[in-house]
Enzyme design. Structure first.
Site, PDB file in Angstrom:
ATOM      1  N   ARG A 114       0.811  -1.233   0.000  1.00 25.24           N
ATOM      2  CA  ARG A 114       0.000   0.000   0.000  1.00 25.24           C
ATOM      3  C   ARG A 114       0.836   1.271   0.000  1.00 25.24           C
ATOM      4  NH1 ARG A 114      -2.686  -3.171   3.724  1.00 25.24           N
ATOM      5  NH2 ARG A 114      -4.536  -4.143   2.842  1.00 25.24           N
ATOM      6  N   LYS A 136       3.327  11.873 -10.579  1.00 23.59           N
ATOM      7  CA  LYS A 136       2.526  10.990 -11.439  1.00 23.59           C
ATOM      8  C   LYS A 136       3.355   9.753 -11.756  1.00 23.59           C
ATOM      9  CE  LYS A 136      -0.417  14.113 -14.119  1.00 23.59           C
ATOM     10  NZ  LYS A 136      -0.689  14.529 -15.514  1.00 23.59           N
ATOM     11  N   GLU A 178      10.382  19.694 -23.373  1.00 25.98           N
ATOM     12  CA  GLU A 178       9.537  19.964 -22.200  1.00 25.98           C
ATOM     13  C   GLU A 178       9.953  21.274 -21.534  1.00 25.98           C
ATOM     14  OE1 GLU A 178       6.913  18.133 -21.542  1.00 25.98           O
ATOM     15  OE2 GLU A 178       7.282  16.088 -22.212  1.00 25.98           O
ATOM     16  N   LYS A 214       7.173  23.939 -13.108  1.00 27.06           N
ATOM     17  CA  LYS A 214       6.341  22.783 -12.762  1.00 27.06           C
ATOM     18  C   LYS A 214       5.983  22.796 -11.276  1.00 27.06           C
ATOM     19  CE  LYS A 214       5.637  17.881 -13.448  1.00 27.06           C
ATOM     20  NZ  LYS A 214       5.962  16.691 -14.224  1.00 27.06           N
ATOM     21  N   GLU A 224      -4.300  17.604 -10.538  1.00 23.73           N
ATOM     22  CA  GLU A 224      -4.733  17.989 -11.892  1.00 23.73           C
ATOM     23  C   GLU A 224      -6.234  18.155 -12.033  1.00 23.73           C
ATOM     24  OE1 GLU A 224      -2.388  16.329 -15.150  1.00 23.73           O
ATOM     25  OE2 GLU A 224      -4.147  16.489 -16.445  1.00 23.73           O
ATOM     26  N   ARG A 228      -3.080  22.428 -13.426  1.00 28.60           N
ATOM     27  CA  ARG A 228      -1.999  21.509 -13.822  1.00 28.60           C
ATOM     28  C   ARG A 228      -2.137  21.070 -15.276  1.00 28.60           C
ATOM     29  NH1 ARG A 228       0.795  16.469 -10.445  1.00 28.60           N
ATOM     30  NH2 ARG A 228       2.245  15.956 -12.109  1.00 28.60           N
ATOM     31  N   ASN A 232       0.036  20.116 -19.991  1.00 20.95           N
ATOM     32  CA  ASN A 232      -0.248  19.283 -21.163  1.00 20.95           C
ATOM     33  C   ASN A 232      -0.179  20.078 -22.461  1.00 20.95           C
ATOM     34  OD1 ASN A 232      -0.702  17.088 -19.520  1.00 20.95           O
ATOM     35  ND2 ASN A 232      -2.889  17.523 -19.316  1.00 20.95           N
ATOM     36  N   HIS A 235       0.573  18.552 -25.815  1.00 17.69           N
ATOM     37  CA  HIS A 235       0.450  17.101 -25.676  1.00 17.69           C
ATOM     38  C   HIS A 235      -0.798  16.531 -26.351  1.00 17.69           C
ATOM     39  CE1 HIS A 235       3.758  17.631 -22.937  1.00 17.69           C
ATOM     40  NE2 HIS A 235       3.836  16.331 -22.698  1.00 17.69           N
ATOM     41  N   HIS A 239       0.429  13.709 -28.479  1.00 13.36           N
ATOM     42  CA  HIS A 239       0.126  12.291 -28.239  1.00 13.36           C
ATOM     43  C   HIS A 239      -0.434  11.625 -29.492  1.00 13.36           C
ATOM     44  CE1 HIS A 239      -0.047  12.777 -23.596  1.00 13.36           C
ATOM     45  NE2 HIS A 239       1.113  12.278 -23.975  1.00 13.36           N
ATOM     46  N   HIS A 257       8.976  11.126 -27.612  1.00 10.09           N
ATOM     47  CA  HIS A 257       7.893  11.897 -26.976  1.00 10.09           C
ATOM     48  C   HIS A 257       8.102  13.414 -27.099  1.00 10.09           C
ATOM     49  CE1 HIS A 257       4.867  12.984 -23.978  1.00 10.09           C
ATOM     50  NE2 HIS A 257       5.787  13.742 -23.396  1.00 10.09           N
TER      51      HIS A 257
HETATM   52  N1  LIG Z   1       5.440  10.943 -14.750  1.00  8.54           N
HETATM   53  C1  LIG Z   1       5.405  12.030 -15.476  1.00  8.54           C
HETATM   54  O1  LIG Z   1       4.983  13.097 -15.044  1.00  8.54           O
HETATM   55  C2  LIG Z   1       5.941  11.953 -16.880  1.00  8.54           C
HETATM   56  C3  LIG Z   1       6.094  13.136 -17.624  1.00  8.54           C
HETATM   57  C4  LIG Z   1       6.653  13.045 -18.900  1.00  8.54           C
HETATM   58  C5  LIG Z   1       7.015  11.811 -19.418  1.00  8.54           C
HETATM   59  N2  LIG Z   1       6.849  10.685 -18.666  1.00  8.54           N
HETATM   60  C6  LIG Z   1       7.246   9.376 -19.185  1.00  8.54           C
HETATM   61  O2  LIG Z   1       8.653   9.374 -19.367  1.00  8.54           O
HETATM   62  C7  LIG Z   1       8.987   8.364 -20.327  1.00  8.54           C
HETATM   63  C8  LIG Z   1      10.073   8.867 -21.233  1.00  8.54           C
HETATM   64  O3  LIG Z   1      11.190   9.189 -20.464  1.00  8.54           O
HETATM   65  P1  LIG Z   1      12.641   9.405 -21.102  1.00  8.54           P
HETATM   66  O4  LIG Z   1      12.543  10.312 -22.253  1.00  8.54           O
HETATM   67  O5  LIG Z   1      13.530   9.759 -19.982  1.00  8.54           O
HETATM   68  O6  LIG Z   1      12.971   7.994 -21.733  1.00  8.54           O
HETATM   69  P2  LIG Z   1      13.641   6.667 -21.143  1.00  8.54           P
HETATM   70  O7  LIG Z   1      13.362   6.514 -19.708  1.00  8.54           O
HETATM   71  O8  LIG Z   1      13.220   5.569 -22.040  1.00  8.54           O
HETATM   72  O9  LIG Z   1      15.201   6.953 -21.324  1.00  8.54           O
HETATM   73  C9  LIG Z   1      15.744   7.106 -22.615  1.00  8.54           C
HETATM   74  C10 LIG Z   1      16.913   6.154 -22.869  1.00  8.54           C
HETATM   75  O10 LIG Z   1      18.088   6.690 -22.266  1.00  8.54           O
HETATM   76  C11 LIG Z   1      18.769   5.679 -21.531  1.00  8.54           C
HETATM   77  N3  LIG Z   1      19.435   6.402 -20.449  1.00  8.54           N
HETATM   78  C12 LIG Z   1      18.875   6.925 -19.342  1.00  8.54           C
HETATM   79  N4  LIG Z   1      19.778   7.653 -18.674  1.00  8.54           N
HETATM   80  C13 LIG Z   1      20.941   7.570 -19.338  1.00  8.54           C
HETATM   81  C14 LIG Z   1      22.217   8.144 -19.152  1.00  8.54           C
HETATM   82  N5  LIG Z   1      22.466   8.986 -18.154  1.00  8.54           N
HETATM   83  N6  LIG Z   1      23.204   7.835 -20.039  1.00  8.54           N
HETATM   84  C15 LIG Z   1      22.936   7.036 -21.097  1.00  8.54           C
HETATM   85  N7  LIG Z   1      21.734   6.494 -21.355  1.00  8.54           N
HETATM   86  C16 LIG Z   1      20.738   6.774 -20.482  1.00  8.54           C
HETATM   87  C17 LIG Z   1      17.699   4.712 -21.117  1.00  8.54           C
HETATM   88  O11 LIG Z   1      18.240   3.435 -20.915  1.00  8.54           O
HETATM   89  C18 LIG Z   1      16.748   4.756 -22.309  1.00  8.54           C
HETATM   90  O12 LIG Z   1      17.165   3.836 -23.285  1.00  8.54           O
HETATM   91  C19 LIG Z   1       7.688   8.003 -21.035  1.00  8.54           C
HETATM   92  O13 LIG Z   1       7.274   6.736 -20.614  1.00  8.54           O
HETATM   93  C20 LIG Z   1       6.700   9.059 -20.544  1.00  8.54           C
HETATM   94  O14 LIG Z   1       5.380   8.579 -20.476  1.00  8.54           O
HETATM   95  C21 LIG Z   1       6.323  10.746 -17.421  1.00  8.54           C
HETATM   96 ZN   LIG Z   2       5.548  15.289 -21.986  1.00 10.49          ZN
END
Ligand SMILES: NC(=O)c1ccc[n+]([C@@H]2O[C@H](COP(=O)([O-])OP(=O)(O)OC[C@H]3O[C@@H](n4cnc5c(N)ncnc54)[C@H](O)[C@@H]3O)[C@@H](O)[C@H]2O)c1
Ligand SMILES: [Zn+2]
Length: 345
Positions: A114, A136, A178, A214, A224, A228, A232, A235, A239, A257
């Protein structure tokens, strides 16, 4: 630098400092509890081992890199490893990686017994600028992104910009979208920093200013219900483009993304001059300023995605630099027109 996210009992600090990961043990208790470090196969091993070495009883859980790890299957595996490790309510989950790892590990922490403590150590620009704060956490089900999740605030966020040295260039630039978003909606100086500065030399200031935007928005509307939603910006269409053009599943070419969000922001900028400046900025740093995509398919996805909302949806528009407004638009009339504009010069 230290920022505090003020969310009453869910408040936490965000540490932004080069080399901070080497000092994690001075920032939180890694001695008197079991620690599971969740990371992925693309994150350099030295970072993970560096954290494990600071723990008295630390275990590493490595999932495959890529969005596909935000799945029920991998989520189940992470929970299984936590159980196997004998974690209890006093234990800690550390996410070390990008947004994928943060969302997955955060959701595992939110639901194990939990909810247990969670610390986010983001290592991509996208996660340092955006996804690591705000609470999130989620996984996907098939094409439905972030469909199973929770609001689960971390106990601490530790951002070490030194980790960006190993991040592939395209991922580095992707996350900057972003930050441009944050500038466009709320911080004119941040936008100008992109125009006049350098995304590598100025990375700490870019991260800091984006987090401030943020932080203030999330503090006013954690769950949200209203404001908040401005985060988006870009987005809604982004998306849609991501669904059609995004790199996911077996598709190995396409857009990330942030790249989709960059394209999705353009039609929502109402000031023509500002839209022009934004496109020039994209070209300068290496984000796509235009892209050909099947507009009908993007529309179809968006209609399907938003079908519960009826014919109208609320989108965020930017009338001028650093300002936003929400507008209710028709899915059938206004949205196709907006998409038609997205690739225009
Ligand atoms: N929770 C939220 O508020 C929120 C907001 C925006 C996006 N997201 C999510 O974030 C995700 C995308 O995140 P991302 O763009 O970080 O992608 P990711 O987590 O897939 O990372 C990108 C790549 O970089 C590699 N990597 C990470 N750190 C590294 C480093 N320091 N050196 C070398 N390689 C490295 C990873 O292995 C991966 O292959 C999506 O799933 C999206 O939905 C969440
Ligand atoms: Zn985003």
């Amino acid at each position: 630098m230290k920022l505090t996210m003020n969310l009453g009992p869910n408040s936490y600090d965000i540490i932004l400092k080069r080399g901070a990961l080497n000092n994690l043990r001075h920032l939180t208790d890694l001695t008197h509890r079991k620690v599971m470090i969740v990371t992925d196969s693309g994150v350099p091993r030295e970072y993970t081992l560096g954290i494990q070495a600071q723990c008295t009883d630390g275990r590493i859980c490595t999932v495959p890199q890529g969005e596909a790890s935000k799945s029920m299957k991998v989520y189940g595996q992470v929970l299984g490893e936590m159980l196997d490790f004998g974690m209890d309510r006093t234990s800690l989950v550390i996410a070390l990686g990008g947004g994928v790892v943060g969302d997955l590990a955060g959701f595992a922490a939110a639901t194990y017994m939990r909810g247990i403590d969670f610390i986010n150590c983001p290592t991509t620009t996208l996660s340092q600028i955006d996804s690591s704060i705000g609470g999130k956490v989620a996984i996907d089900m098939g094409d439905a992104k972030n469909i199973v999740g929770a609001f689960w605030q971390p106990k601490l966020v530790v951002i070490d910009p030194d980790t960006l040295a190993t991040l592939p260039k395209r991922h580095y630039i992707n996350g900057m979208a972003e930050a441009i978003k944050a500038g466009l909606i709320c911080d004119a100086q941040l936008f100008q920093l992109f125009e006049n500065g350098d995304i590598y030399a100025d990375c700490e200031e870019i991260i800091y200013r984006s987090l401030m935007v943020k932080k203030h928005v999330v503090e006013r509307d954690e769950k949200e219900n209203g404001e908040r939603k401005i985060l988006n910006f870009g987005h809604t269409i982004g998306h849609g483009i991501e669904a059609v053009k995004g790199i996911k599943g077996r598709r190995t070419t396409g857009l990330y993304h942030g790249e989709c969000v960059a394209l999705g922001m353009l039609p929502m900028i109402q000031d023509k001059q500002l839209a022009k400046r934004t496109r020039a900025l994209y070209r300068k740093i290496g984000l796509p300023a235009r892209c050909s995509f099947n507009k009908e398919k993007v529309l179809e996805y968006m209609r399907h995605d938003k079908k519960s909302a009826g014919d109208s949806i609320t989108v965020v528009k930017v009338p001028g630099l650093g300002c936003w407004r929400m507008e209710k638009i028709s899915m059938e009339k206004d949205l196709p027109a907006l998409i038609g504009l997205s690739g225009e010069e």
